[in-house]
Write a protein that holds these residues in place. Structure first.
Motif, PDB file in Angstrom:
ATOM      1  N   SER B  27       0.880  -1.116   0.038  1.00  0.00           N
ATOM      2  CA  SER B  27      -0.179   0.045  -0.160  1.00  0.00           C
ATOM      3  C   SER B  27       0.814   1.326  -0.025  1.00  0.00           C
ATOM      4  N   LYS B  28       0.257   2.491  -0.280  1.00  0.00           N
ATOM      5  CA  LYS B  28       0.935   3.518  -0.137  1.00  0.00           C
ATOM      6  C   LYS B  28       1.531   4.030   1.087  1.00  0.00           C
ATOM      7  N   GLY B  29       2.474   4.614   1.270  1.00  0.00           N
ATOM      8  CA  GLY B  29       3.107   4.754   2.661  1.00  0.00           C
ATOM      9  C   GLY B  29       3.794   3.625   3.180  1.00  0.00           C
ATOM     10  N   GLU B  30       3.842   2.449   2.748  1.00  0.00           N
ATOM     11  CA  GLU B  30       4.576   1.225   3.600  1.00  0.00           C
ATOM     12  C   GLU B  30       5.975   1.222   3.406  1.00  0.00           C
ATOM     13  N   PHE B  31       6.678   0.707   4.306  1.00  0.00           N
ATOM     14  CA  PHE B  31       8.238   0.414   4.121  1.00  0.00           C
ATOM     15  C   PHE B  31       8.110  -0.880   4.236  1.00  0.00           C
ATOM     16  N   VAL B  32       8.840  -1.427   3.100  1.00  0.00           N
ATOM     17  CA  VAL B  32       8.798  -2.935   3.005  1.00  0.00           C
ATOM     18  C   VAL B  32      10.261  -3.464   2.685  1.00  0.00           C
ATOM     19  N   PHE B  33      10.767  -4.310   3.459  1.00  0.00           N
ATOM     20  CA  PHE B  33      12.092  -5.154   3.430  1.00  0.00           C
ATOM     21  C   PHE B  33      11.788  -6.296   2.651  1.00  0.00           C
ATOM     22  N   ILE B  34      12.709  -6.474   1.483  1.00  0.00           N
ATOM     23  CA  ILE B  34      12.687  -7.868   0.858  1.00  0.00           C
ATOM     24  C   ILE B  34      14.144  -8.415   1.163  1.00  0.00           C
ATOM     25  N   GLY B 188       5.843  10.210   3.623  1.00  0.00           N
ATOM     26  CA  GLY B 188       4.823   9.731   2.827  1.00  0.00           C
ATOM     27  C   GLY B 188       5.399   9.169   1.563  1.00  0.00           C
ATOM     28  N   THR B 189       6.439   8.914   1.298  1.00  0.00           N
ATOM     29  CA  THR B 189       6.939   8.028   0.235  1.00  0.00           C
ATOM     30  C   THR B 189       7.122   6.548   0.640  1.00  0.00           C
ATOM     31  N   THR B 190       6.592   5.616  -0.234  1.00  0.00           N
ATOM     32  CA  THR B 190       6.474   4.324  -0.215  1.00  0.00           C
ATOM     33  C   THR B 190       7.949   3.621  -0.254  1.00  0.00           C
ATOM     34  N   ILE B 191       8.389   3.111   0.435  1.00  0.00           N
ATOM     35  CA  ILE B 191       9.856   2.500   0.318  1.00  0.00           C
ATOM     36  C   ILE B 191       9.662   0.892   0.063  1.00  0.00           C
ATOM     37  N   ILE B 192      10.778   0.449  -0.931  1.00  0.00           N
ATOM     38  CA  ILE B 192      10.839  -0.899  -0.775  1.00  0.00           C
ATOM     39  C   ILE B 192      12.395  -1.204  -0.845  1.00  0.00           C
ATOM     40  N   LEU B 200      20.022  -4.592  10.427  1.00  0.00           N
ATOM     41  CA  LEU B 200      19.249  -3.310  10.081  1.00  0.00           C
ATOM     42  C   LEU B 200      17.718  -3.892  10.103  1.00  0.00           C
ATOM     43  N   VAL B 201      17.527  -4.872   9.420  1.00  0.00           N
ATOM     44  CA  VAL B 201      16.264  -5.230   9.213  1.00  0.00           C
ATOM     45  C   VAL B 201      15.461  -5.658  10.514  1.00  0.00           C
ATOM     46  N   ASP B 202      16.298  -6.267  11.532  1.00  0.00           N
ATOM     47  CA  ASP B 202      15.832  -6.675  12.625  1.00  0.00           C
ATOM     48  C   ASP B 202      15.546  -5.515  13.640  1.00  0.00           C
ATOM     49  N   SER B 203      16.382  -4.609  13.391  1.00  0.00           N
ATOM     50  CA  SER B 203      15.972  -3.373  14.472  1.00  0.00           C
ATOM     51  C   SER B 203      14.985  -2.322  13.884  1.00  0.00           C
ATOM     52  N   MET B 204      14.533  -2.530  12.592  1.00  0.00           N
ATOM     53  CA  MET B 204      13.697  -1.297  11.993  1.00  0.00           C
ATOM     54  C   MET B 204      12.204  -1.799  12.170  1.00  0.00           C
ATOM     55  N   LYS B 205      12.111  -2.937  12.362  1.00  0.00           N
ATOM     56  CA  LYS B 205      10.534  -3.418  12.663  1.00  0.00           C
ATOM     57  C   LYS B 205       9.675  -3.058  11.629  1.00  0.00           C
ATOM     58  N   LYS B 206      10.164  -3.409  10.421  1.00  0.00           N
ATOM     59  CA  LYS B 206       9.252  -3.115   9.248  1.00  0.00           C
ATOM     60  C   LYS B 206       8.796  -4.310   8.613  1.00  0.00           C
ATOM     61  N   ARG B 207       7.624  -4.297   7.679  1.00  0.00           N
ATOM     62  CA  ARG B 207       7.147  -5.343   7.126  1.00  0.00           C
ATOM     63  C   ARG B 207       8.442  -6.133   6.147  1.00  0.00           C
ATOM     64  N   SER B 215      10.510 -18.096  -4.478  1.00  0.00           N
ATOM     65  CA  SER B 215       9.212 -18.292  -3.698  1.00  0.00           C
ATOM     66  C   SER B 215       9.121 -17.362  -2.337  1.00  0.00           C
ATOM     67  N   LEU B 216       7.772 -16.781  -2.607  1.00  0.00           N
ATOM     68  CA  LEU B 216       7.672 -16.011  -1.360  1.00  0.00           C
ATOM     69  C   LEU B 216       7.521 -16.966  -0.106  1.00  0.00           C
ATOM     70  N   VAL B 217       8.184 -16.848   0.902  1.00  0.00           N
ATOM     71  CA  VAL B 217       8.159 -17.887   2.039  1.00  0.00           C
ATOM     72  C   VAL B 217       7.393 -17.197   3.149  1.00  0.00           C
ATOM     73  N   ARG B 218       7.544 -15.841   3.495  1.00  0.00           N
ATOM     74  CA  ARG B 218       7.022 -15.374   4.629  1.00  0.00           C
ATOM     75  C   ARG B 218       6.860 -13.779   4.221  1.00  0.00           C
ATOM     76  N   ASP B 219       5.640 -13.389   4.773  1.00  0.00           N
ATOM     77  CA  ASP B 219       5.249 -11.909   4.712  1.00  0.00           C
ATOM     78  C   ASP B 219       4.830 -11.440   5.912  1.00  0.00           C
ATOM     79  N   GLU B 220       5.673 -10.602   6.730  1.00  0.00           N
ATOM     80  CA  GLU B 220       5.244 -10.439   8.173  1.00  0.00           C
ATOM     81  C   GLU B 220       5.199  -8.967   8.451  1.00  0.00           C
ATOM     82  N   GLU B 221       4.250  -8.461   8.995  1.00  0.00           N
ATOM     83  CA  GLU B 221       4.272  -7.022   9.588  1.00  0.00           C
ATOM     84  C   GLU B 221       5.481  -7.077  10.851  1.00  0.00           C
ATOM     85  N   ARG B 222       6.104  -5.733  10.830  1.00  0.00           N
ATOM     86  CA  ARG B 222       6.999  -5.769  11.986  1.00  0.00           C
ATOM     87  C   ARG B 222       7.882  -6.754  12.115  1.00  0.00           C
TER      88      ARG B 222
END
Lengths: 290, 227
Positions: B27-34, B188-192, B200-207, B215-222
């Motif tokens: 969605s708009k405004g999300e911060f997502v780590f891949i 307000g900028t969406t970030i992937i 970094l990922v562990d401490s940022m608590k993002k999706r 394959s997509l094996v996990r999709d987790e908020e925070r």
């Protein structure tokens, strides 16, 4: 397109030209030499055509009429010739007129007191010189015509030569055009290659293909344009020198006037520029696929 | 919904399967780590978003528009809505910091007035206004990546996409970059971000979206980076 963008395109094109200064000079030189060779051939073949046309237009058929033919029949024959397809002009030359002309050529005294030996005749001009042989043959078949003469053989040979000249000329033109395109596209390829990083960044930012392409296209066009300017200058100098020399030494050969050469030079300029654009368009295409 | 993927599969010529049946929505405004190991398909996923690659199967929507069916001449206009940041910065070495950022606006034919206004403003945002006249070679890696951030942001994209943005940077500098990204996201900028940086990922608590062999094996908020 914004003026600012156009200015940007020109700035980039010139930056590219100067950044690869030696390559640019080399390709201008190459384009110039290609166009000079091409232009020389063009001028030779144009002049040959010009001469050939000149000779062709002088080719006419003379049909001699039998002495026994009366005035009424003469009119009928004239109408008959006029009705042949491809005949442009028929002029009747009476015995008396023929003699007069003959006298002018050989001198009055020589023919004094001799009975007129010359027959009545028609001089026929045709629409296109290629039709001479066919028309002559049909005139021959008209009753009352004794003999038909035209530059038989000469005309055919002339046509054969101009035909081959045109063919060879076209082939040489094609070859040199291809060489020019090749040289220019190689020069542009070097520029494009050295800027491939920049191009890919531009594409990632969202530049349109044309935005990326224009500076390189302009660069090619400037190269082609400069090359053809040099070629035209040298060709003009060379041609005017040759023209004056021929006029001085063999004045009877008809040559294309210098002013008419300039009409062709505009064509050369356009062609050089087009070749430049074409050559560079060739090189950029590959790098736009990002 | 800014990005939607339905049954997206990418098979490269030669048969290598990079992504298998990916379904996701951002969605708009999300911060997502891949996240995921090398070769898991992170880069391919990123490339699909800005249309460097097209999916072999499946549909991708950007702001409701199907971009798997985009015409070639429409691609630039999609990319103007996406800011892209790479691991290797991709700055132009012969241009100054200011020129590098201004370049992004010139390319999209912005007006001179806008460029003069927007470029310093954006450099300020990444804390580099004082280095505007420096060349990239005079900057540290972190500073170079911030210039790249400014360049990606200057045209006000809907989304910022970063492929291993801290891959070439030391841990402290990486933190710095992540904080800038977080700040940009808060405005307000969406970030992937595709990344390897576990801490970094562990401490940022993002999706967190985790890929494993395509394959997509996990999709987790925070979420955290995972095992």
């Amino acid at each position: 397109m914004k003026l600012r963008t156009i200015r940007y395109f020109f700035k980039e094109a010139f930056v590219n030209l100067f950044r690869n200064g030696w390559m640019s000079l080399a390709s201008i030189g190459a384009v110039a030499s290609a166009l000079i060779i091409f232009g020389s051939f063009l001028m030779i073949s144009i002049n040959f055509d010009y001469i050939a046309k000149n000779v062709e237009s002088q080719v006419e058929i003379t049909a001699y009429v039998e002495d026994s033919v009366d005035k009424l029949r003469l009119n009928q024959i004239e109408l008959g010739i006029k009705s042949i397809d491809g005949v442009k002009e028929v002029v009747f030359v009476s015995k008396e007129k023929a003699l007069e002309e003959f006298k002018k050529q050989v001198g009055e005294e020589l023919l004094e007191g001799i009975e007129n030996p010359l027959p009545n005749s028609f001089r026929i001009k045709v629409e296109t010189p290629q039709e001479v042989a066919g028309v002559a043959e049909r005139i021959q078949k008209i009753d009352g015509i004794e003999e038909v003469k035209y530059g038989k053989g000469v005309v055919e040979k002339l046509f054969k030569i101009t035909y081959w000249m045109r063919l060879v000329g076209l082939a040489v033109m094609a070859i040199f055009a291809a060489i020019s395109v090749f040289i220019i596209s190689n020069t542009i390829r070097i520029t494009v290659f050295s800027r491939r990083r920049e191009i890919s960044i531009m594409k990632y930012i969202g530049a349109t293909d044309w935005f990326v392409r224009w500076p390189f296209l302009l660069e090619g066009m400037i190269l082609g344009f400069s090359g053809s300017l040099i070629a035209i200058a040298l060709l003009a100098a060379g041609y005017s020198y040759l023209y004056n020399m021929v006029k001085l030494n063999v004045p009877m050969i008809p040559l294309l006037r210098l002013e008419e050469f300039y009409d062709y030079s505009l064509g050369l300029l356009l062609m050089g520029t087009f070749l430049g654009a074409f050559g560079s368009g060739f090189s950029v295409r590959r790098f736009l696929r990002v | 919904m800014l990005i939607e993927m339905y049954g997206v599969t990418k098979i490269y010529p030669g048969g290598q399967v990079a992504l298998k049946d990916i379904n996701l929505k951002i969605s708009k405004g999300e911060f997502v780590f891949i996240v995921g190991p090398s070769g898991a398909g992170k880069s391919t996923l990123i490339k699909l978003i800005f249309r460097e690659e097209v999916p072999t199967r499946g549909q991708i929507f950007f702001a409701g528009k199907n971009i798997s069916r985009l015409k070639r001449r429409e691609v630039p206009y999609l990319r103007r809505r996406i800011g892209i940041v790479f691991q290797d910065f991709r700055l132009l070495p012969e241009k100054t910091v200011y020129e590098n950022v201004a370049f992004a606006m010139e390319v999209v034919e912005a007006s001179y007035k806008d460029i003069k206004r927007k470029v310093p403003q954006t450099l300020e945002r990444v804390g580099l206004l004082h280095k505007a006249n420096a060349r990239p070679s005079e900057l540290s890696g972190g500073e170079q990546q911030r210039v790249a951030l400014a360049r990606a942001l200057v045209n006000n994209p809907d989304i910022l996409v970063a492929d291993e943005p801290t891959g070439n940077l030391d841990p402290d500098t990486s933190w710095d970059i992540m904080n800038y990204l977080d700040d940009i996201n808060k405005r307000g900028t969406t970030i992937i971000v595709a990344t390897h940086a576990r801490e970094l990922v562990d401490s940022m608590k993002k999706r967190v979206i985790q890929l494993e062999k395509g394959s997509l094996v996990r999709d987790e908020e925070r979420g955290v980076y995972g095992k």
